[in-house]
Structures are given as C-alpha cells and as structure tokens.
Design a protein around this motif. Structure first.
Motif, short mmCIF file in Angstrom:
data_model
loop_
_atom_site.label_atom_id
_atom_site.label_comp_id
_atom_site.label_asym_id
_atom_site.label_seq_id
_atom_site.Cartn_x
_atom_site.Cartn_y
_atom_site.Cartn_z
N LEU A 11 0.82 -1.21 0.00
CA LEU A 11 0.00 0.00 0.00
C LEU A 11 0.85 1.26 0.00
N LYS A 12 2.17 1.07 0.19
CA LYS A 12 3.08 2.21 0.07
C LYS A 12 3.76 2.22 -1.29
N GLY A 13 3.50 1.18 -2.11
CA GLY A 13 4.15 1.09 -3.42
C GLY A 13 3.13 0.96 -4.53
N THR A 14 3.06 -0.23 -5.14
CA THR A 14 2.17 -0.41 -6.29
C THR A 14 0.70 -0.22 -5.90
N GLY A 15 0.38 -0.43 -4.61
CA GLY A 15 -1.00 -0.33 -4.18
C GLY A 15 -1.36 1.00 -3.53
N ARG A 16 -0.65 2.06 -3.88
CA ARG A 16 -0.91 3.36 -3.24
C ARG A 16 -2.34 3.82 -3.37
N ALA A 17 -2.96 3.48 -4.52
CA ALA A 17 -4.35 3.91 -4.73
C ALA A 17 -5.28 3.28 -3.70
N TYR A 18 -4.91 2.09 -3.21
CA TYR A 18 -5.73 1.43 -2.19
C TYR A 18 -5.68 2.25 -0.90
N GLU A 19 -4.45 2.63 -0.49
CA GLU A 19 -4.32 3.42 0.73
C GLU A 19 -5.02 4.78 0.60
N GLU A 20 -4.77 5.44 -0.51
CA GLU A 20 -5.35 6.78 -0.69
C GLU A 20 -6.88 6.74 -0.63
N SER A 21 -7.47 5.77 -1.36
CA SER A 21 -8.94 5.69 -1.39
C SER A 21 -9.50 5.22 -0.05
N LEU A 22 -8.80 4.27 0.58
CA LEU A 22 -9.25 3.76 1.87
C LEU A 22 -9.31 4.87 2.92
N LEU A 23 -8.23 5.66 2.99
CA LEU A 23 -8.19 6.74 3.98
C LEU A 23 -9.28 7.77 3.69
N ALA A 24 -9.48 8.07 2.39
CA ALA A 24 -10.51 9.05 2.02
C ALA A 24 -11.91 8.56 2.39
N VAL A 25 -12.17 7.27 2.14
CA VAL A 25 -13.49 6.70 2.43
C VAL A 25 -13.79 6.75 3.93
N PHE A 26 -12.84 6.31 4.72
CA PHE A 26 -13.11 6.27 6.17
C PHE A 26 -13.17 7.67 6.77
N ARG A 27 -12.43 8.60 6.17
CA ARG A 27 -12.53 9.99 6.62
C ARG A 27 -13.95 10.50 6.34
N ALA A 28 -14.43 10.20 5.12
CA ALA A 28 -15.78 10.64 4.75
C ALA A 28 -16.85 10.02 5.64
N LEU A 29 -16.57 8.83 6.15
CA LEU A 29 -17.55 8.14 7.00
C LEU A 29 -17.39 8.48 8.48
N GLY A 30 -16.41 9.34 8.76
CA GLY A 30 -16.19 9.75 10.14
C GLY A 30 -15.54 8.69 11.00
N VAL A 31 -14.79 7.79 10.37
CA VAL A 31 -14.09 6.75 11.12
C VAL A 31 -12.61 7.13 11.18
N GLU A 32 -12.04 7.10 12.37
CA GLU A 32 -10.66 7.51 12.52
C GLU A 32 -9.71 6.32 12.38
N LEU A 33 -8.65 6.52 11.59
CA LEU A 33 -7.63 5.48 11.46
C LEU A 33 -6.29 6.03 11.90
N GLU A 34 -5.63 5.29 12.77
CA GLU A 34 -4.30 5.74 13.19
C GLU A 34 -3.27 4.70 12.77
N GLU A 35 -2.33 5.13 11.93
CA GLU A 35 -1.35 4.18 11.40
C GLU A 35 -0.49 3.61 12.53
N LEU A 36 -0.31 2.31 12.49
CA LEU A 36 0.50 1.61 13.48
C LEU A 36 1.92 2.16 13.43
N GLU A 37 2.43 2.56 14.57
CA GLU A 37 3.73 3.20 14.57
C GLU A 37 4.87 2.20 14.36
N ASP A 38 5.71 2.49 13.38
CA ASP A 38 6.90 1.70 13.09
C ASP A 38 6.59 0.23 12.80
#
Lengths: 290, 196
Positions: A11-38
């Motif tokens: 999701l940081k390489g060839t699948g970047r579109a997955y991460e970008e769309s996923l974060l946008a969708v959950f933001r729009a739905l009011g769900v908070e996502l916090e990336e696991l540190e390290d």
C-alpha cells in the motif's frame, strides 16, 4: 469509531491507490484510522518458506504494537490480513510456537499478548459502520455500473472470519449500497497466480487471462478487488493476456468505487494511478464525480 | 528402447522423511489422508504440476523424499488455500508446502537460478535489513539473480508504474531496524534451547 491501521508494504508502493482511497473513504464516513507506529512487513506468503517460526515473530511484532494501542487492527491487504490472523491461530494451536514468539517479543521489550482483533475494512464497513449509514452518505450513486467483484484467495481462505468461504458477498453488498450492479462472476475466489507472473510468466498469464475473460463474458465494465497483487496482475497484463478479444477493463480497489460514490475527488482516491482512464466510462454511464 | 521402472519400491523410501512430515506443523493428520483428490481438483495450479497435491501427499507420507523435494509442485503452490478448505480430513496442505519448500532450499533440491526460491531468499534478506519490502528493489534483485534479460521486457511496465507514482525507489524501512534483527535472532536461540 477508531482503529489502528496496518498498511503493509504494497500500500506504500504499487497499491498506493488502495491506501489513498481507503483513507478518504473512512474519513468521509467519520471513522478515525491511526497508522500503526513503526510497523514492519508481515512476511506475506514468502518469508514463511524461508523461516517459518521467524515469520510468526514478524507478524506478532505488529500485533503486539496494535495491542499497545488498545484498538482493533485494520489490515486492508489480503495477504497481511491472512498472515496476521494465521499467526494468532498458530500461536494458540501450538503452545510451543507461542512460547517462541513470546520470547522473541520479550527480547525487543514488547508485550507478549497479541490477542487483538484483526479486521478487514469490509468487515468494519458491514458490521461497525453499517450499510444504512453508508447509503446515507452516497452523493454520486454508481447507478448502472456493472462490476465484477473479485475477492481472490486470502481474504476468505483459510479463515472465513466474516464472510462465506466459497461464495463471499461482503464486497457485493457494500458496492450495491452505492448503487452498483454486481455481475455474475463465478471465478470470484479463484487465484490470480500471485507473484507467478514474475517467476513463471506463462502460467501466471493463463490464470490472469481466465479471470479477465470471465469478467468480460459476464458483461463487467469494471473489476473491484481487495488485494494489491490481484489488482496489479489484472490491470498490468491486460495487453499481454489479450488474444482474439482485447481486454480493456478498469481494475479498481473496492474503496476507489466507494470513494467515487461518497463524492471524494478522483485524484484523492488514486484514480490518477490507474492505467485505464475511468472518465470515459463514467461519462458513458452518466455517473457524476467530483 | 530403454526400459525404466516407473513403480516405486519399498527400498526407495526414507522413513525418517515420512516421520518428519507427520510431525511438521500442519502435517499431523497426513496419515488420515483418504487420497480423495479434492486438493488436486480444487488446486488452480495442479494441471501444471509434475505431481498433483494428492500424489504429493501420498509420496510424502510414504517417505519418497527425492521425488517430493525435487518436484515442481511445491514451488507452484501460490498459497491460495483452496485445498485446505476442501480437505475432508483437515490436513493443512498449504502449510506442508511451505515446510517442503524450506527443506528443499536447505538441502539444495532446486534448479539453479530458479526464480521462486531466489525470491524467497531475497525477500527474507530485505526484511532482515530493512524490516519492510520495497517492491521495485525486490523485483530488480530477483531479476538480477535469475534472468537479467527479462528486466528489458519490463521496461515499458516499469515506466508506466513510475509515471503513475506506483514505483518508488526510495527504501522503505522501519525505524528500529535493530529490533527486527534482535527479534529474528531471538527466535533461533529459543528454538535451539527448546530443542535441547
């Protein structure tokens, strides 16, 4: 609602579109996502053939980090989702594996308890957010868009934790809530060959061709996926897989279609990373987009 | 015409290998295998295999080590888990394929420059070094070590990925890289202690 989010390497390489769309969708739905540190690589299906026990320790480090955060862990990549789940199963089933994993976590001063809930975004959408809440947020319905939902292997096999193993429908339900029409797609859980397009090209290509042929035959105008490797295989080798009939079908992450329906702008949902431009199809189907 | 015996005989068995497979994680129930063939029937790759999964299960539990470890079957498995879901005896066939790959690598039972074991090795090295996988770097490493000319065939695709921002050359890595090494080493030490 808040979750720990484990992106994984793709999701940081060839699948970047997955991460970008996923974060946008959950933001729009009011769900908070916090990336696991390290976070570290889950080991996928590759490390295990090199060192089985080490592969469990690698996955366990991520589980332990999530445990520290005290939240369910969302893993959108099918391989990560499987590996994290599998590690929890094996640690429970084989106490001696648990012992080794515990010792390894101890060596890096992480808690031994790795019993967090590993969740797939589809699971969260269906069971925590709910289809009604999702429907209420749809601004650009995907009316008339014929989609083949391709689940691939590892989201439902071997552990069917939230969907049917042989005939999964979670993605169908979510996309139908956005107005899309789901076409009959009998190969929805067949294998795309994974990394075999790279290692054994002819065999990999045959598997890819079958999936594209079935989508085309059943009238799909787009294929929705849940796995970065499936998405890549089905999108990147369409020219090569074409025989008498040519393939030209957008292959998208299901989250991209969701983002579209929720009114997220196309280039905030990774559409600019597709090899096939989606706009002519949207114009043809008279689907509005931001 | 050269005649060759195709039927295997008792003397060719390696009983230690048969015992090992039945004690491997996932193989505990291998002796319960009915030879029903649901694994082979559900396997998307079985039509390319030299031994189908059903035959491989039987050869393994009887101890035909050479045949099993030098087969293409184990490398063709993509971990799709179709066999495991269908197996009426709940044999964890996918897991056994991993264990067989490991043995084949340890005992050098695969053709030189064969890309799949090379991928496994390079993948593991990259994790030990960085904690994460940078896809572009991994693919390049594998091609350099197996079939460098094939990189040319990927130049067009590489360019498209680069243009769409999906191929990044910067190395992905975890902050605490020493933790990864410590973690992996701790597994080996504990395993050795447990074995004693």
């Amino acid at each position: 609602m808040k979750y720990a989010y484990y992106p994984g390497c793709s999701l940081k390489g060839t699948g970047r579109a997955y991460e970008e769309s996923l974060l946008a969708v959950f933001r729009a739905l009011g769900v908070e996502l916090e990336e696991l540190e390290d976070w570290n690589c889950c080991g996928a299906t590759t490390y295990i053939s090199y060192g089985e026990l080490q592969s469990y320790a690698l996955a366990a480090r991520n589980l332990s980090l999530a445990k520290q955060m005290g939240r369910d862990l969302m893993a959108p990549c099918a391989a990560c989702y499987l590996v994290l789940n599998k590690t929890q199963h094996y640690v429970r089933e084989y106490p001696w594996i648990g012992q080794i994993v515990d010792h390894a976590l101890d060596a890096i001063h992480l808690p031994k308890d790795i019993g967090v809930k590993v969740r797939h975004p589809l699971d969260i959408l269906l069971n925590d957010v709910g289809l009604e809440a999702l429907k209420a947020k749809v601004v650009h319905p995907l009316t008339g868009l014929k989609v083949a939902t391709y689940y691939g292997c590892q989201m439902v096999r071997p552990y069917a934790s939230f969907d049917n193993q042989r005939n999964p429908t979670s993605m169908d339900r979510v996309l139908e809530a956005c107005g899309a029409t789901i076409v009959y797609y009998p190969v929805k859980t067949h294998c795309c060959g994974g990394s075999q397009k790279g290692t054994l090209p002819e065999i990999g290509l045959n598997l890819i061709r079958r999936l594209l042929t079935e989508a085309q035959r059943n009238g799909a105008e787009a294929i929705a996926t849940v796995c970065p490797l499936c998405q890549f295989n089905l999108e990147a080798f369409q020219d090569e897989a074409s025989t008498t009939s040519k393939f030209h079908i957008p292959v998208l992450y299901f989250t991209q279609l969701l983002a579209l329906a929720l009114g997220v702008r196309l280039n905030e949902a990774g559409f600019q990373r597709s090899f096939i431009n989606i706009k002519p199809l949207l114009a043809e189907k008279e689907i509005a987009y931001a | 015409m050269k005649l060759k015996r195709v039927v295997k005989v008792e003397a060719e068995r390696d009983p230690a290998f048969a015992l090992w497979i039945s004690q491997t994680v996932g193989g505990e129930r291998i002796r319960h295998c009915l030879q029903c063939g649901l694994c082979s029937g559900s396997c998307p790759l079985s039509l390319y295999m030299d031994y189908t999964p059903r035959r491989l299960m039987h050869l393994s539990r009887e101890g035909f080590k050479e045949e099993v470890l030098s087969s293409y079957t184990i490398w063709l498995c993509t971990s799709c888990y179709a066999c495991m879901v269908e197996c009426p005896k709940k044999i964890n066939i996918t897991q056994l394929m991993y264990a067989l790959k490991t043995r084949a690598m340890q005992e050098h039972f695969y053709p030189k420059r064969f890309a799949i074991p090379v991928l496994a090795r390079e993948f593991s090295r990259m994790i030990r070094g960085s904690g994460r996988i940078t896809e572009s770097r991994l693919v390049m490493r594998v091609f350099v070590k197996t079939a460098i000319w094939r990189l040319l065939g990927f130049s067009k695709l590489g360019l498209r990925l680069f243009r769409t921002g999906r191929m990044r050359l910067a190395r992905e890595k975890v902050e605490k890289r020493s933790d990864i090494v410590t973690l992996l080493n701790a597994v080996d030490t504990t395993r050795k202690e447990l074995a004693r």
